[in-house]
Enzyme design. Structure first.
Site, PDB file in Angstrom:
ATOM      1  N   HIS A   1      49.313  43.220  30.700  1.00 32.29           N
ATOM      2  CA  HIS A   1      48.088  43.809  31.249  1.00 32.29           C
ATOM      3  C   HIS A   1      47.147  44.297  30.152  1.00 32.29           C
ATOM      4  O   HIS A   1      47.510  45.138  29.357  1.00 32.29           O
ATOM      5  CB  HIS A   1      48.419  44.992  32.178  1.00 32.29           C
ATOM      6  CG  HIS A   1      47.190  45.644  32.729  1.00 32.29           C
ATOM      7  ND1 HIS A   1      46.681  45.332  33.975  1.00 32.29           N
ATOM      8  CD2 HIS A   1      46.335  46.534  32.184  1.00 32.29           C
ATOM      9  CE1 HIS A   1      45.577  46.021  34.178  1.00 32.29           C
ATOM     10  NE2 HIS A   1      45.344  46.766  33.093  1.00 32.29           N
TER      11      HIS A   1
ATOM     12  N   HIS B   1      41.746  37.486  32.752  1.00 27.64           N
ATOM     13  CA  HIS B   1      42.113  36.208  33.369  1.00 27.64           C
ATOM     14  C   HIS B   1      41.041  35.180  33.064  1.00 27.64           C
ATOM     15  O   HIS B   1      39.863  35.515  32.892  1.00 27.64           O
ATOM     16  CB  HIS B   1      42.284  36.361  34.892  1.00 27.64           C
ATOM     17  CG  HIS B   1      41.124  37.008  35.566  1.00 27.64           C
ATOM     18  ND1 HIS B   1      40.912  38.370  35.543  1.00 27.64           N
ATOM     19  CD2 HIS B   1      40.086  36.483  36.265  1.00 27.64           C
ATOM     20  CE1 HIS B   1      39.806  38.651  36.216  1.00 27.64           C
ATOM     21  NE2 HIS B   1      39.283  37.526  36.651  1.00 27.64           N
TER      22      HIS B   1
ATOM     23  N   GLY C   1      30.382  40.854  36.850  1.00 29.14           N
ATOM     24  CA  GLY C   1      30.999  40.899  38.181  1.00 29.14           C
ATOM     25  C   GLY C   1      32.519  40.875  38.143  1.00 29.14           C
ATOM     26  O   GLY C   1      33.160  40.461  39.108  1.00 29.14           O
TER      27      GLY C   1
ATOM     28  N   HIS D   1      42.208  42.947  34.745  1.00 27.12           N
ATOM     29  CA  HIS D   1      43.369  42.385  34.041  1.00 27.12           C
ATOM     30  C   HIS D   1      42.860  41.024  33.568  1.00 27.12           C
ATOM     31  O   HIS D   1      42.452  40.200  34.405  1.00 27.12           O
ATOM     32  CB  HIS D   1      44.544  42.270  35.028  1.00 27.12           C
ATOM     33  CG  HIS D   1      45.792  41.665  34.468  1.00 27.12           C
ATOM     34  ND1 HIS D   1      47.048  42.197  34.693  1.00 27.12           N
ATOM     35  CD2 HIS D   1      45.989  40.544  33.723  1.00 27.12           C
ATOM     36  CE1 HIS D   1      47.963  41.444  34.094  1.00 27.12           C
ATOM     37  NE2 HIS D   1      47.347  40.435  33.513  1.00 27.12           N
TER      38      HIS D   1
ATOM     39  N   THR E   1      35.987  41.844  38.843  1.00 31.01           N
ATOM     40  CA  THR E   1      36.522  42.695  39.918  1.00 31.01           C
ATOM     41  C   THR E   1      37.975  43.069  39.670  1.00 31.01           C
ATOM     42  O   THR E   1      38.432  44.093  40.165  1.00 31.01           O
ATOM     43  CB  THR E   1      36.415  41.988  41.289  1.00 31.01           C
ATOM     44  OG1 THR E   1      37.084  40.730  41.209  1.00 31.01           O
ATOM     45  CG2 THR E   1      34.967  41.777  41.689  1.00 31.01           C
TER      46      THR E   1
ATOM     47  N   CYS F   1      49.099  42.260  37.950  1.00 28.58           N
ATOM     48  CA  CYS F   1      50.446  42.678  37.521  1.00 28.58           C
ATOM     49  C   CYS F   1      51.425  42.504  38.687  1.00 28.58           C
ATOM     50  O   CYS F   1      52.566  42.089  38.485  1.00 28.58           O
ATOM     51  CB  CYS F   1      50.438  44.114  37.026  1.00 28.58           C
ATOM     52  SG  CYS F   1      49.796  44.293  35.348  1.00 28.58           S
TER      53      CYS F   1
ATOM     54  N   CYS G   1      48.118  46.896  38.758  1.00 30.53           N
ATOM     55  CA  CYS G   1      46.945  46.155  39.254  1.00 30.53           C
ATOM     56  C   CYS G   1      47.402  44.916  40.041  1.00 30.53           C
ATOM     57  O   CYS G   1      48.567  44.531  39.987  1.00 30.53           O
ATOM     58  CB  CYS G   1      46.014  45.781  38.094  1.00 30.53           C
ATOM     59  SG  CYS G   1      46.385  44.221  37.283  1.00 30.53           S
TER      60      CYS G   1
HETATM   61  P1  5GP Z   1      36.834  38.355  38.523  1.00 35.06           P
HETATM   62  O1  5GP Z   1      35.649  38.572  39.406  1.00 35.06           O
HETATM   63  O2  5GP Z   1      37.532  39.641  38.197  1.00 35.06           O
HETATM   64  O3  5GP Z   1      36.518  37.545  37.285  1.00 35.06           O
HETATM   65  O4  5GP Z   1      37.811  37.425  39.345  1.00 35.06           O
HETATM   66  C1  5GP Z   1      38.848  37.873  40.121  1.00 35.06           C
HETATM   67  C2  5GP Z   1      39.320  36.691  40.931  1.00 35.06           C
HETATM   68  O5  5GP Z   1      40.606  36.993  41.447  1.00 35.06           O
HETATM   69  C3  5GP Z   1      38.427  36.336  42.100  1.00 35.06           C
HETATM   70  O6  5GP Z   1      38.001  34.986  42.005  1.00 35.06           O
HETATM   71  C4  5GP Z   1      39.320  36.561  43.325  1.00 35.06           C
HETATM   72  O7  5GP Z   1      39.104  35.618  44.349  1.00 35.06           O
HETATM   73  C5  5GP Z   1      40.719  36.463  42.736  1.00 35.06           C
HETATM   74  N1  5GP Z   1      41.709  37.276  43.427  1.00 35.06           N
HETATM   75  C6  5GP Z   1      41.616  38.586  43.755  1.00 35.06           C
HETATM   76  N2  5GP Z   1      42.736  39.009  44.375  1.00 35.06           N
HETATM   77  C7  5GP Z   1      43.564  37.925  44.419  1.00 35.06           C
HETATM   78  C8  5GP Z   1      44.880  37.724  44.939  1.00 35.06           C
HETATM   79  O8  5GP Z   1      45.524  38.633  45.487  1.00 35.06           O
HETATM   80  N3  5GP Z   1      45.418  36.482  44.802  1.00 35.06           N
HETATM   81  C9  5GP Z   1      44.739  35.448  44.188  1.00 35.06           C
HETATM   82  N4  5GP Z   1      45.360  34.269  44.107  1.00 35.06           N
HETATM   83  N5  5GP Z   1      43.495  35.613  43.688  1.00 35.06           N
HETATM   84  C10 5GP Z   1      42.912  36.819  43.803  1.00 35.06           C
HETATM   85 ZN    ZN Z   2      47.477  44.103  35.376  1.00 35.93          ZN
END
Ligand code: 5GP
Ligand code: ZN
Length: 108
Positions: free
Chosen positions: A44, A97, A90, A95, A92, A5, A2
């Site tokens: 992960h 975080h 939401g 993994h 996206t 990761c 992912c």
């Molecule tokens: P989720 O919606 O899953 O809680 O948040 C995912 C977050 O990861 C989003 O705020 C998005 O901007 C961030 N994000 C997605 N891809 C990347 C990336 O390649 N690098 C960084 N620094 N942040 C990312």
């Molecule tokens: Zn991962």
């Protein structure tokens, strides 16, 4: 693998603010607040419902480390933690975080 990761493995570049054996803190690529960081456990797993004892220790470590980084991250005035879980939230990136948001008065 992912996207987080790949970031942990150094295969995708990121602006790293902190790293230790269990987690990293990076800048979010699409900030939703003046300051927006992501605290990412190195292991992960997607959801809190997948937590076992080791993962719980990692989440505890993240939650105790974040306040220690508060000043360094420019969040002296406070911050908000968000953990999106699943579709309705939401999420996206599947993994786990912790979003760290601040640097301004945040709208609810
Ligand atoms: P989720 O919606 O899953 O809680 O948040 C995912 C977050 O990861 C989003 O705020 C998005 O901007 C961030 N994000 C997605 N891809 C990347 C990336 O390649 N690098 C960084 N620094 N942040 C990312
Ligand atoms: Zn991962």
């Amino acid at each position: 693998m992912c996207v987080f990761c790949k970031i942990v493995a150094g295969e995708i570049p990121s602006t790293k603010m902190y790293e230790d054996d269990e987690m990293i803190v990076i800048k979010d690529i699409e900030p939703k607040a003046n300051k927006h960081y992501l605290c990412i456990p190195k292991e992960h797993f997607a959801l809190l419902s997948e937590m076992d004892e080791k993962r719980a220790e990692t989440v505890k470590h993240c939650l105790s480390k974040i306040p220690a980084l508060q000043k360094e991250l420019g969040l002296e005035n406070g911050y908000r933690l968000v953990i999106n879980q699943g579709e309705d939230a939401g999420q996206t990136v599947h993994h786990l975080h912790i979003h760290i948001l601040g640097g301004e008065i945040l709208p609810w």
